[in-house]
Design a protein around this motif. Structure first.
Motif, PDB file in Angstrom:
ATOM      1  N   MET A   1      44.426  65.835  48.562  1.00 22.08           N
ATOM      2  CA  MET A   1      43.152  65.051  48.215  1.00 22.08           C
ATOM      3  C   MET A   1      42.046  64.981  48.904  1.00 22.08           C
ATOM      4  O   MET A   1      41.823  65.244  50.280  1.00 22.08           O
ATOM      5  N   SER A   2      40.681  65.173  48.545  1.00 20.00           N
ATOM      6  CA  SER A   2      39.503  65.508  49.536  1.00 20.00           C
ATOM      7  C   SER A   2      39.354  64.122  49.912  1.00 20.00           C
ATOM      8  O   SER A   2      39.588  63.096  49.537  1.00 20.00           O
ATOM      9  N   PRO A   3      38.928  64.400  51.505  1.00 18.60           N
ATOM     10  CA  PRO A   3      38.543  63.059  52.304  1.00 18.60           C
ATOM     11  C   PRO A   3      37.570  62.267  51.513  1.00 18.60           C
ATOM     12  O   PRO A   3      37.084  61.279  52.077  1.00 18.60           O
ATOM     13  N   ILE A   4      36.630  63.073  51.050  1.00 16.74           N
ATOM     14  CA  ILE A   4      35.297  62.570  50.596  1.00 16.74           C
ATOM     15  C   ILE A   4      35.044  62.660  48.873  1.00 16.74           C
ATOM     16  O   ILE A   4      34.846  63.744  48.558  1.00 16.74           O
ATOM     17  N   THR A   5      34.719  61.574  48.427  1.00 20.05           N
ATOM     18  CA  THR A   5      34.629  61.829  46.790  1.00 20.05           C
ATOM     19  C   THR A   5      33.941  60.730  46.376  1.00 20.05           C
ATOM     20  O   THR A   5      33.493  59.865  47.053  1.00 20.05           O
ATOM     21  N   LEU A   6      33.389  60.512  45.148  1.00 22.19           N
ATOM     22  CA  LEU A   6      32.892  59.430  44.411  1.00 22.19           C
ATOM     23  C   LEU A   6      33.853  58.737  43.488  1.00 22.19           C
ATOM     24  O   LEU A   6      34.389  59.382  42.666  1.00 22.19           O
ATOM     25  N   LYS A   7      33.908  57.506  43.681  1.00 21.78           N
ATOM     26  CA  LYS A   7      34.840  56.628  42.789  1.00 21.78           C
ATOM     27  C   LYS A   7      34.065  55.730  42.061  1.00 21.78           C
ATOM     28  O   LYS A   7      33.193  55.100  42.550  1.00 21.78           O
ATOM     29  N   THR A   8      34.504  55.425  40.831  1.00 15.10           N
ATOM     30  CA  THR A   8      33.971  54.403  40.175  1.00 15.10           C
ATOM     31  C   THR A   8      34.960  52.884  40.615  1.00 15.10           C
ATOM     32  O   THR A   8      35.853  53.033  41.181  1.00 15.10           O
ATOM     33  N   ILE A   9      33.989  51.802  40.534  1.00 26.56           N
ATOM     34  CA  ILE A   9      34.711  50.517  40.892  1.00 26.56           C
ATOM     35  C   ILE A   9      35.889  50.435  39.909  1.00 26.56           C
ATOM     36  O   ILE A   9      37.064  49.909  40.352  1.00 26.56           O
ATOM     37  N   TYR A  10      35.988  51.003  38.766  1.00 30.57           N
ATOM     38  CA  TYR A  10      37.165  50.770  37.813  1.00 30.57           C
ATOM     39  C   TYR A  10      38.362  51.941  38.500  1.00 30.57           C
ATOM     40  O   TYR A  10      39.423  51.216  38.356  1.00 30.57           O
ATOM     41  N   ASP A  11      37.889  52.782  39.295  1.00 32.96           N
ATOM     42  CA  ASP A  11      38.909  53.616  39.818  1.00 32.96           C
ATOM     43  C   ASP A  11      39.766  52.907  40.995  1.00 32.96           C
ATOM     44  O   ASP A  11      40.758  52.959  41.391  1.00 32.96           O
ATOM     45  N   MET A  12      39.103  51.862  41.492  1.00 36.79           N
ATOM     46  CA  MET A  12      39.630  51.247  42.378  1.00 36.79           C
ATOM     47  C   MET A  12      40.289  50.006  42.147  1.00 36.79           C
ATOM     48  O   MET A  12      41.128  49.255  42.905  1.00 36.79           O
ATOM     49  N   LEU A  13      40.403  49.481  40.830  1.00 40.08           N
ATOM     50  CA  LEU A  13      41.295  48.307  40.046  1.00 40.08           C
ATOM     51  C   LEU A  13      42.738  48.690  40.443  1.00 40.08           C
ATOM     52  O   LEU A  13      43.058  49.997  40.387  1.00 40.08           O
ATOM     53  N   GLY A  14      43.465  47.726  40.887  1.00 37.78           N
ATOM     54  CA  GLY A  14      44.982  48.097  41.108  1.00 37.78           C
ATOM     55  C   GLY A  14      45.232  48.155  42.476  1.00 37.78           C
ATOM     56  O   GLY A  14      46.252  48.228  42.853  1.00 37.78           O
ATOM     57  N   LYS A  15      44.252  48.760  43.161  1.00 37.60           N
ATOM     58  CA  LYS A  15      44.495  49.079  44.713  1.00 37.60           C
ATOM     59  C   LYS A  15      44.421  47.988  45.555  1.00 37.60           C
ATOM     60  O   LYS A  15      44.232  47.033  45.435  1.00 37.60           O
ATOM     61  N   LYS A  16      45.432  48.095  46.950  1.00 35.92           N
ATOM     62  CA  LYS A  16      45.521  47.192  47.901  1.00 35.92           C
ATOM     63  C   LYS A  16      44.725  47.631  49.033  1.00 35.92           C
ATOM     64  O   LYS A  16      44.974  48.856  49.497  1.00 35.92           O
ATOM     65  N   PHE A  17      43.986  46.707  49.543  1.00 33.32           N
ATOM     66  CA  PHE A  17      43.132  46.974  50.604  1.00 33.32           C
ATOM     67  C   PHE A  17      43.400  46.064  51.839  1.00 33.32           C
ATOM     68  O   PHE A  17      43.525  44.703  51.696  1.00 33.32           O
ATOM     69  N   ILE A  18      43.751  46.581  52.976  1.00 29.85           N
ATOM     70  CA  ILE A  18      43.898  45.811  54.035  1.00 29.85           C
ATOM     71  C   ILE A  18      42.773  45.666  55.096  1.00 29.85           C
ATOM     72  O   ILE A  18      42.147  46.591  55.371  1.00 29.85           O
ATOM     73  N   ILE A  19      42.379  44.350  55.458  1.00 29.39           N
ATOM     74  CA  ILE A  19      41.133  44.131  56.208  1.00 29.39           C
ATOM     75  C   ILE A  19      41.901  43.695  57.503  1.00 29.39           C
ATOM     76  O   ILE A  19      42.366  42.744  57.661  1.00 29.39           O
ATOM     77  N   SER A  20      41.799  44.597  58.548  1.00 29.56           N
ATOM     78  CA  SER A  20      42.306  44.403  59.884  1.00 29.56           C
ATOM     79  C   SER A  20      41.936  43.429  60.769  1.00 29.56           C
ATOM     80  O   SER A  20      40.773  43.060  60.549  1.00 29.56           O
ATOM     81  N   TYR A  21      42.615  43.017  61.744  1.00 33.25           N
ATOM     82  CA  TYR A  21      42.425  41.984  62.718  1.00 33.25           C
ATOM     83  C   TYR A  21      41.129  42.244  63.440  1.00 33.25           C
ATOM     84  O   TYR A  21      40.366  41.402  63.770  1.00 33.25           O
ATOM     85  N   TYR A  22      40.622  43.520  63.559  1.00 31.35           N
ATOM     86  CA  TYR A  22      39.350  43.631  64.433  1.00 31.35           C
ATOM     87  C   TYR A  22      38.442  43.685  63.807  1.00 31.35           C
ATOM     88  O   TYR A  22      37.008  43.827  64.377  1.00 31.35           O
ATOM     89  N   GLN A  23      38.302  43.504  62.433  1.00 34.20           N
ATOM     90  CA  GLN A  23      36.962  43.100  61.820  1.00 34.20           C
ATOM     91  C   GLN A  23      36.731  41.658  61.692  1.00 34.20           C
ATOM     92  O   GLN A  23      37.465  40.904  61.730  1.00 34.20           O
ATOM     93  N   ARG A  24      35.441  41.608  61.700  1.00 36.43           N
ATOM     94  CA  ARG A  24      34.880  40.082  61.482  1.00 36.43           C
ATOM     95  C   ARG A  24      34.981  39.984  60.162  1.00 36.43           C
ATOM     96  O   ARG A  24      35.261  40.543  59.316  1.00 36.43           O
ATOM     97  N   GLY A  25      34.875  38.374  59.864  1.00 32.13           N
ATOM     98  CA  GLY A  25      34.887  37.858  58.497  1.00 32.13           C
ATOM     99  C   GLY A  25      33.868  38.358  57.331  1.00 32.13           C
ATOM    100  O   GLY A  25      32.764  39.038  57.963  1.00 32.13           O
ATOM    101  N   TYR A  26      33.994  37.790  56.373  1.00 27.00           N
ATOM    102  CA  TYR A  26      32.824  37.817  55.482  1.00 27.00           C
ATOM    103  C   TYR A  26      31.617  37.177  55.686  1.00 27.00           C
ATOM    104  O   TYR A  26      31.845  36.049  56.145  1.00 27.00           O
ATOM    105  N   ARG A  27      30.453  37.721  55.660  1.00 23.16           N
ATOM    106  CA  ARG A  27      29.456  37.381  56.137  1.00 23.16           C
ATOM    107  C   ARG A  27      28.211  37.494  55.431  1.00 23.16           C
ATOM    108  O   ARG A  27      26.992  37.497  55.476  1.00 23.16           O
ATOM    109  N   TRP A  28      28.315  37.689  53.982  1.00 21.38           N
ATOM    110  CA  TRP A  28      26.974  37.965  53.242  1.00 21.38           C
ATOM    111  C   TRP A  28      26.287  36.738  52.913  1.00 21.38           C
ATOM    112  O   TRP A  28      27.044  35.736  52.410  1.00 21.38           O
ATOM    113  N   ALA A  29      25.061  36.748  53.055  1.00 20.66           N
ATOM    114  CA  ALA A  29      24.434  35.519  52.685  1.00 20.66           C
ATOM    115  C   ALA A  29      23.984  35.446  51.265  1.00 20.66           C
ATOM    116  O   ALA A  29      24.040  36.708  50.306  1.00 20.66           O
TER     117      ALA A  29
END
Length: 620
Positions: free
Chosen positions: A1-29
């Protein structure tokens, strides 16, 4: 699989994403959330080309060992955007669909697993966002709930009905084979990559992925080479190494300021909004003709689309040909100076490149001269004698752009005409430093006060004594010591008045105005008939100009000579003026006269006349 591509938001449905301990929390205003909503809605409403899509910022991921139906990914960069998309989908589920995304699209919303935050799924679902006590427990919960309510209120404020919701959702979750989807740049790093190090680089100081980094990933991806079967892996590796090596060589050349500022001008109308830490990105932008107002990843998209019909090697050859054309210009003394001048005065480099590709060498030389001519004379007026006479009518304050161009070109032509000396005009110095149009003859109606007056008086004291004035005030002993150094021609009483002015905190201007006439007489300044004429103007860096802006000619001259002696760059034409190299009489080397100004103007006109009337050998 190519390491870089364009994906639709639809392509990402069903996937599982892990946000690890080193990341800060959600902060969008609120502002960021509403901006995303506005952008998607505006895109859904606009008239679009068949292959047009709306693209979010890159998502950087790393595949995990956890086995799931649609894959499990460590989300290294992009959690703020992805979380906001999740919230938007949950709000639409709750308010509009009255059923799940899964029931509507046969795929579940992607799953976000924040490793160090309890009950995040419940909070993300928005079920607790009206409970103030929940929001107070955790700052992350607060921002999640604020965004959830922001999305709800935005839909309500914009009076979304059934049709509007459907239009918004069908755009957001459009599939690849449907028209105009929403996409992300999907950047998959190697499984053995250090995710913490990558996250740190991207987020400490918020350094985004650049077009250059994304394009490099495309070009070095083995699956994008024509021969990608197992037997050809060694050949592919050698091609990757070749591209990587040549890429570094190009970047190394571009990092040399003398080359970079020959081809680049931050004030260029096409690319003035761009900063290029990785300078090869400028070459990519030029090749793809990136408009000034284009979205951030415009150039990457263009190369990504190219790969659908072209192979990596042909694309890379195109880049190398473009770069080596610029390098060829740089290495030729005439094209370096003329093209460098045109770019510095606002000419679009792409139009120059287009003419170069279409013309013979002799035709291209003629074209460059014609374009240079147009920067000075109205519409390229073919009557050279009348055009040259028009230079005499230019006036400082009214014709500054044209005057600056003339002075710049004059300095360049002096160097270009000197075939024996291997000296080039330094466009890097010209562009990195602020350059001013400076009067040669001092303006005797100057209105000085405060620090400016103090600096002015200091220059006179230092010129008369040959000593540096180092202190803010001159005590009696220091003043007496300086007086001992005075040239015999200097009036001591006038010197003492200047010391008094220098030491005054108040009323210095009033006293200075009383002695100004004496100073003019002491320096034998004679009024120039038109001091705003180009015959009384030179080009000089702002640093030097500030130091002597209103000083008398001999003081200016001394400062210029000191700079030259210390190896600082002073334009050759400016040097010649203060050395009075253009003057026909040398009986008064320390003063600038009306005759000196006329001789200088004639030198400019003669230089231009020789250049524009030149009929050299036009053979290939």
């Amino acid at each position: 699989m190519s390491p870089i591509t364009l994906k639709t938001i639809y392509d990402m449905l069903g996937k599982k994403f892990i946000i690890s301990y080193y990341q800060r929390g959600y902060r969008w205003a609120k502002e960021q959330v509403e901006q995303l909503l506005e952008d998607i809605w505006e895109f859904s409403q606009k008239n679009k080309n068949e292959d047009e899509f709306y693209c979010l910022q890159p998502i950087v991921v790393k595949k995990t060992k956890e086995k799931t139906e649609d894959g499990c990914w460590e989300l290294i960069d992009g959690q703020q955007r992805l979380t906001t998309i999740y919230i938007i989908l949950k709000v639409i589920e709750d308010i509009h669909l009255k059923k799940t995304i899964s029931e509507a699209y046969n795929k579940e919303i992607f799953h976000l697993n924040y490793q160090v935050r309890e009950k995040f799924d419940e909070i993300l679902d928005g079920k607790s966002c009206d409970d103030e006590s929940i929001k107070e427990k955790n700052i992350d919960f607060y921002y999640i709930c604020e965004s959830y309510n922001t999305v709800k209120n935005w839909f309500k404020r914009n009076q979304f009905n059934f049709n509007k919701y459907n239009k918004f959702l069908s755009t957001l979750l459009a599939e690849e084979d449907e028209d105009n989807p929403v996409k992300v740049i999907w950047y998959e790093v190697e499984e053995n990559a250090d995710a913490v190090e990558i996250f740190t680089r991207l987020n400490i100081g918020k350094i985004p992925l650049t077009n250059a980094e994304l394009i490099r990933a495309l070009f070095l991806n083995s699956s994008n080479f024509a021969n990608s079967n197992q037997d050809d892996q060694e050949q592919i590796r050698l091609k990757q190494l070749q591209i990587a090596t040549e890429w570094d060589e190009i970047e190394y050349t571009l990092q040399r300021d003398e080359f970079w500022f020959f081809i680049f001008d931050k004030n260029n109308k096409t690319f003035s909004d761009r900063n290029y830490d990785t300078r090869i990105e400028y070459i990519f932008d030029l090749i793809k003709e990136r408009p000034k107002d284009a979205e951030d990843y415009f150039t990457f998209y263009k190369f990504y689309e190219d790969l659908k019909s072209k192979d990596i090697e042909s694309l890379w050859k195109e880049i190398k040909r473009f770069f080596y054309t610029l390098k060829e210009w740089y290495e030729n003394n005439e094209s370096y100076h003329l093209i460098g001048y045109l770019i510095a005065t606002g000419k679009d480099i792409l139009s120059i490149k287009d003419e170069y590709d279409r013309k013979t060498k002799s035709e291209f030389r003629k074209y460059l001269k014609e374009e240079v001519y147009k920067t000075i004379f109205n519409n390229g007026d073919p009557n050279i004698n009348e055009a040259l006479e028009s230079i005499k009518e230019l006036e400082y304050g009214r014709d500054n752009t044209k005057i600056r161009n003339i002075l710049l070109l004059f300095n360049i032509l002096i160097l270009l005409n000197n075939k024996g000396a291997n000296i080039r005009f330094p466009f890097d110095r010209y562009k990195k430093e602020k350059w001013d149009i400076e009067h040669v003859f001092s303006q005797t109606d100057i209105d000085l006060k405060g620090k400016t007056l103090k600096e002015y008086v200091k220059l006179i004291l230092e010129f008369w004594t040959g000593e540096k004035v180092e202190t803010e005030k001159l005590d009696k002993n220091t003043a007496n010591a300086l007086e001992e150094k005075l040239d015999k021609s200097v009036n001591k009483e006038l010197f003492r008045k200047l010391v008094e002015i220098y030491n005054k905190d108040k009323d210095a201007k009033e006293l200075f105005d009383e002695v100004k006439k004496e100073l003019i007489e002491a320096f034998q300044e004679e009024e120039i008939e038109n001091r705003d004429n180009i015959s009384n103007l030179v080009l000089l860096d702002a640093g030097t100009n500030r130091a002597y802006k209103n000083a008398f000619f001999p003081i200016k001259r001394a400062i210029i000579l000191e700079k030259i002696k210390n190896g600082n760059f002073v334009p050759i034409g400016t040097q010649n003026v203060f050395l009075k190299a253009y003057s026909k009489r040398f009986d008064n080397i320390m003063f600038w006269t009306e005759d000196d100004a006329k001789d200088y103007l004639n030198a400019i006109i003669d230089t231009f006349n020789a250049f524009f009337n030149q009929r050299g050998n036009e053979n290939e």
